[in-house]
Design a protein around this motif. Sequence first.
Motif, mmCIF file in Angstrom:
data_model
loop_
_atom_site.group_PDB
_atom_site.id
_atom_site.type_symbol
_atom_site.label_atom_id
_atom_site.label_comp_id
_atom_site.label_asym_id
_atom_site.label_seq_id
_atom_site.Cartn_x
_atom_site.Cartn_y
_atom_site.Cartn_z
ATOM 1 N N MET A 1 18.791 34.782 21.037
ATOM 2 C CA MET A 1 18.452 33.615 21.843
ATOM 3 C C MET A 1 17.023 33.749 22.355
ATOM 4 O O MET A 1 16.662 34.777 22.908
ATOM 5 N N ASP A 2 16.260 32.697 22.191
ATOM 6 C CA ASP A 2 14.925 32.749 22.762
ATOM 7 C C ASP A 2 14.962 32.197 24.196
ATOM 8 O O ASP A 2 16.005 31.770 24.686
ATOM 9 N N ARG A 3 13.833 32.234 24.822
ATOM 10 C CA ARG A 3 13.757 31.887 26.241
ATOM 11 C C ARG A 3 14.213 30.447 26.533
ATOM 12 O O ARG A 3 14.909 30.189 27.506
ATOM 13 N N SER A 4 13.860 29.505 25.684
ATOM 14 C CA SER A 4 14.233 28.104 25.920
ATOM 15 C C SER A 4 15.741 27.901 25.751
ATOM 16 O O SER A 4 16.355 27.125 26.483
ATOM 17 N N GLN A 5 16.351 28.598 24.777
ATOM 18 C CA GLN A 5 17.805 28.507 24.609
ATOM 19 C C GLN A 5 18.532 29.092 25.810
ATOM 20 O O GLN A 5 19.558 28.572 26.249
ATOM 21 N N ASN A 55 27.013 37.370 30.577
ATOM 22 C CA ASN A 55 27.189 37.623 32.006
ATOM 23 C C ASN A 55 25.891 37.410 32.788
ATOM 24 O O ASN A 55 25.915 36.844 33.878
ATOM 25 N N ARG A 56 24.793 37.844 32.245
ATOM 26 C CA ARG A 56 23.518 37.707 32.952
ATOM 27 C C ARG A 56 23.152 36.232 33.121
ATOM 28 O O ARG A 56 22.714 35.821 34.190
ATOM 29 N N LEU A 57 23.358 35.444 32.089
ATOM 30 C CA LEU A 57 23.043 34.015 32.185
ATOM 31 C C LEU A 57 24.014 33.314 33.140
ATOM 32 O O LEU A 57 23.620 32.424 33.898
#
Length: 171
Positions: A1-5, A55-57
């Motif tokens: 996953m990139d930053r925008s996703q 979990n972090r997201l």
Amino acid sequence: MDRSQKADSVAQLGAVFKEAGVVVVTRNLGLSVAQSTELRQKMRDAGATYKVAKNRLARLALKDTDYAGIDEYLSGPTALAYSEDPVAAAKVAVDFAKTNDKLEIVGGSMGATVLDEAGIKALASMPSLDELRGTIVGLVNAPATKVVRTIKEPTSMLARVFGAYGAKEAA
């Protein structure tokens, strides 16, 4: 996953936490694809959603919401079940966990009220919103039915009395 996703995922989870009536945190201990698909279908049928989230997201999305207390449950392979109906997601998750030992109920939250595993199981034993609505409609309709039966009863009693006199006269 990139930053925008990741940002999109956090925004979607944040919207979920603002609208959900209940969030149930489950731990997947090796669910197969078929079992996971079956669980998602049961959730959809009940008006709930089952989603595996990092979990972090999820922790980032929880900040500044009523569900911030469930971040302690977000460790290991977790997934979130949520619904607007405060009972639907809990009921489906607990029922599925009874028949499948690879799904474990960790805890959850109903708004700002954090619930442990026992709290989620107690919530699942309550009637759903649709069941409560059906009960209320039944209670509202019951007096009307009794009124109609009471009005109709004297005429049928009178007909039986006439029938009995007619049978007595004929004999």
